[in-house]
Design an enzyme around this catalytic site. Sequence first.
Site, PDB file in Angstrom:
ATOM      1  CB  CYS A   1      -4.402  11.179  11.773  1.00 17.88           C
ATOM      2  SG  CYS A   1      -2.686  10.287  11.750  1.00 17.88           S
TER       3      CYS A   1
ATOM      4  NE  ARG B   1       0.828  10.463  10.011  1.00 17.12           N
ATOM      5  CZ  ARG B   1       0.693   9.454   9.498  1.00 17.12           C
ATOM      6  NH1 ARG B   1      -0.666   9.070   9.676  1.00 17.12           N
ATOM      7  NH2 ARG B   1       1.238   9.094   8.279  1.00 17.12           N
TER       8      ARG B   1
ATOM      9  CE  LYS C   1      -1.502   1.415   4.317  1.00 17.25           C
ATOM     10  NZ  LYS C   1      -1.157   2.806   4.401  1.00 17.25           N
ATOM     11  CG  ASN C   2       2.366   2.628   3.386  1.00 21.45           C
ATOM     12  OD1 ASN C   2       1.003   3.161   3.066  1.00 21.45           O
ATOM     13  ND2 ASN C   2       2.564   2.627   4.569  1.00 21.45           N
TER      14      ASN C   2
ATOM     15  CG  ASP D   1       3.324   1.452   9.443  1.00 23.41           C
ATOM     16  OD1 ASP D   1       3.057   2.325  10.134  1.00 23.41           O
ATOM     17  OD2 ASP D   1       3.706   1.617   8.469  1.00 23.41           O
TER      18      ASP D   1
ATOM     19  NE  ARG E   1      -8.135   4.738   5.191  1.00 22.52           N
ATOM     20  CZ  ARG E   1      -7.476   5.671   5.720  1.00 22.52           C
ATOM     21  NH1 ARG E   1      -8.369   6.252   6.824  1.00 22.52           N
ATOM     22  NH2 ARG E   1      -6.661   6.600   5.199  1.00 22.52           N
TER      23      ARG E   1
HETATM   24  N1  EPU Z   1       6.833  14.478  10.625  1.00 23.88           N
HETATM   25  C1  EPU Z   1       7.125  15.892  10.788  1.00 23.88           C
HETATM   26  N2  EPU Z   1       6.878  16.735   9.808  1.00 23.88           N
HETATM   27  C2  EPU Z   1       6.969  16.345   8.344  1.00 23.88           C
HETATM   28  C3  EPU Z   1       6.642  15.015   8.061  1.00 23.88           C
HETATM   29  C4  EPU Z   1       6.614  14.147   9.251  1.00 23.88           C
HETATM   30  O1  EPU Z   1       7.146  16.150  12.065  1.00 23.88           O
HETATM   31  O2  EPU Z   1       6.737  17.235   7.592  1.00 23.88           O
HETATM   32  C5  EPU Z   1       7.009  13.530  11.577  1.00 23.88           C
HETATM   33  C6  EPU Z   1       5.739  12.828  11.822  1.00 23.88           C
HETATM   34  O3  EPU Z   1       4.742  13.562  12.540  1.00 23.88           O
HETATM   35  C7  EPU Z   1       6.144  11.450  12.425  1.00 23.88           C
HETATM   36  C8  EPU Z   1       7.275  11.283  11.842  1.00 23.88           C
HETATM   37  O4  EPU Z   1       7.885  12.725  11.172  1.00 23.88           O
HETATM   38  O5  EPU Z   1       6.269  11.862  13.792  1.00 23.88           O
HETATM   39  C9  EPU Z   1       7.397  10.329  10.735  1.00 23.88           C
HETATM   40  O6  EPU Z   1       6.473  10.578   9.769  1.00 23.88           O
HETATM   41  P1  EPU Z   1       6.794  10.307   8.217  1.00 23.88           P
HETATM   42  O7  EPU Z   1       6.582  11.278   7.395  1.00 23.88           O
HETATM   43  O8  EPU Z   1       7.929   9.444   7.935  1.00 23.88           O
HETATM   44  O9  EPU Z   1       5.651   9.369   7.962  1.00 23.88           O
HETATM   45  P2  EPU Z   1       4.497   9.314   6.710  1.00 23.88           P
HETATM   46  O10 EPU Z   1       5.211   9.569   5.604  1.00 23.88           O
HETATM   47  O11 EPU Z   1       3.247  10.477   7.002  1.00 23.88           O
HETATM   48  C10 EPU Z   1       4.655   6.700   6.233  1.00 23.88           C
HETATM   49  C11 EPU Z   1       3.548   5.698   6.163  1.00 23.88           C
HETATM   50  C12 EPU Z   1       3.078   5.300   7.458  1.00 23.88           C
HETATM   51  C13 EPU Z   1       4.276   5.002   8.415  1.00 23.88           C
HETATM   52  C14 EPU Z   1       5.306   5.996   8.306  1.00 23.88           C
HETATM   53  C15 EPU Z   1       6.543   5.860   9.227  1.00 23.88           C
HETATM   54  C16 EPU Z   1       2.391   6.035   3.761  1.00 23.88           C
HETATM   55  C17 EPU Z   1       1.327   6.395   3.133  1.00 23.88           C
HETATM   56  N3  EPU Z   1       2.411   6.143   5.301  1.00 23.88           N
HETATM   57  O12 EPU Z   1       3.810   8.096   6.704  1.00 23.88           O
HETATM   58  O13 EPU Z   1       2.198   4.176   7.586  1.00 23.88           O
HETATM   59  O14 EPU Z   1       4.028   4.771   9.723  1.00 23.88           O
HETATM   60  O15 EPU Z   1       5.678   6.543   6.947  1.00 23.88           O
HETATM   61  O16 EPU Z   1       6.974   4.540   8.543  1.00 23.88           O
HETATM   62  O17 EPU Z   1       3.506   5.800   3.423  1.00 23.88           O
HETATM   63  C18 EPU Z   1       0.470   3.155   7.929  1.00 23.88           C
HETATM   64  O18 EPU Z   1       0.608   2.326   6.622  1.00 23.88           O
HETATM   65  O19 EPU Z   1      -0.398   2.503   8.895  1.00 23.88           O
HETATM   66  C19 EPU Z   1       1.020   4.216   8.283  1.00 23.88           C
HETATM   67  C20 EPU Z   1       0.782   4.952   9.212  1.00 23.88           C
END
Ligand code: EPU
Length: 425
Positions: A113, A118, A18-19, A301, A394
């Site tokens: 969320c 985030r 998915k990701n 995750d 989802r």
């Molecule tokens: N963060 C910031 N600022 C930003 C971006 C991120 O502070 O601009 C913080 C977030 O708040 C969090 C941390 O950095 O505390 C990590 O966030 P990251 O950006 O790495 O995560 P993401 O891209 O929002 C993806 C996956 C998540 C997975 C995380 C970490 C997708 C669509 N989602 O989220 O997947 O947990 O990376 O590996 O790729 C899931 O599949 O259940 C899921 C939540």
Amino acid sequence: MVKGGRRLEGEVTVSGSKNSSLPILAATILTQGLNTITSVPDLLDIQTMLRMLRSLNIRAEYSQPHTVRVWVNHYIKHVAPYELVTKMRASFFIIGPLLAKTGFAKIPLPGGCAIGSRPVDIHLKGLQALGADVELEHGFVKVQARKLKGDRILLDFPSVGATETIMMAATLAEGETLIENAAREPEITDLADYLNKCGAQISGAGSEQIKILGVKELKASDHNVIPDRIEAGTLMVAAAISRGNILIKNVNVAHVDSTILKLQQSGVTVEVKGDQVRVKASHRPKAVDIKTQPYPGFPTDMQPQLAALMSLAEGTSVISEGVFENRFMHVHELKRMGADIRLEGQSAIVNGVAKLQGAPVKSRDLRAGAALMLAGLGAEGETLIEDIDRFIERGYEKLDKKLIALGAEIKELRNIAEYEDEDNA
Ligand code: EPU
């Protein structure tokens, strides 16, 4: 409704990631022509991304099972509908490609969320470094740039989403972009592989430093998405918690290293052969400590699923969450099933118990929901999990059906209700 106590046995095949699929579908915006993306899991989140692409005037549809075709032509709209970004925060990933392709994008700012606040500050700082003007206006982010220009960008944190946003935007920027402290998740490498097939010049994906040499245009391409490492890990825990014996197929073993290691340390037998993993357990697991970290560390995750397993372990384990600030929603529900868990800041102290009891529980985010399903498999009696359609379904393709095929007793008690405004992807 999950009736516990069945040993799971048999074979199961992991779906595409998915990701990985979500950013790759967003990245098609950068191209011109017909993209055929295969091994795309059939999930609500994918449907949301396809709706997002269609709202931008791009033809995007499932043409056969697990195959998505995306036709990108000249005229692309710039504004993303609020309704789609609030359904799924990963819709925000279109910001980079849209900006790079058209010079302008207006995207609703995603809210917090269930697992944390985030923010998207790292994404936006990256786009600014490439020369974009960023404005926040009435809940929308407006980004514009006549021409993006490559630069050196040091991320405050190796954010997966921000690395993807910047990498996608930089493919069409002038000159060279260097992303330092980049996320190293396999999904980043998969996205880079797809973009390189389209003609991008990206090197170093999968390491802390990614170099992108901007090109003038990208052509459409075909791509097969990598297997879902979190689904693979979840199925491994299903074998362990049910004291079963499962052969899991279509696994990229290197991507699930840290999960395999933790299961082995807890006394579970894991045998690897090519892209297949056999997981066997006959006793209570031993308690192990876990700390979630960016890849290649233990994945956040998989934290809720391991918490479910550790609830039944011999001994005490300390589970520390190092990525999200609020990812312990499942703990309160596991406690309703008889787990002995204490939260201390960003850690959960889990004193393993010999038995969990089935109970009505609420699934509050995707992985928490999966953890409750696993806990239900290992519990005595019936566990009623609410809201599986809003969360588990989802992000996991037919998880209930896959578990039933392995011998689990699971019944869906109602039809999929309205897909509501919750978001944790
Ligand atoms: N963060 C910031 N600022 C930003 C971006 C991120 O502070 O601009 C913080 C977030 O708040 C969090 C941390 O950095 O505390 C990590 O966030 P990251 O950006 O790495 O995560 P993401 O891209 O929002 C993806 C996956 C998540 C997975 C995380 C970490 C997708 C669509 N989602 O989220 O997947 O947990 O990376 O590996 O790729 C899931 O599949 O259940 C899921 C939540």
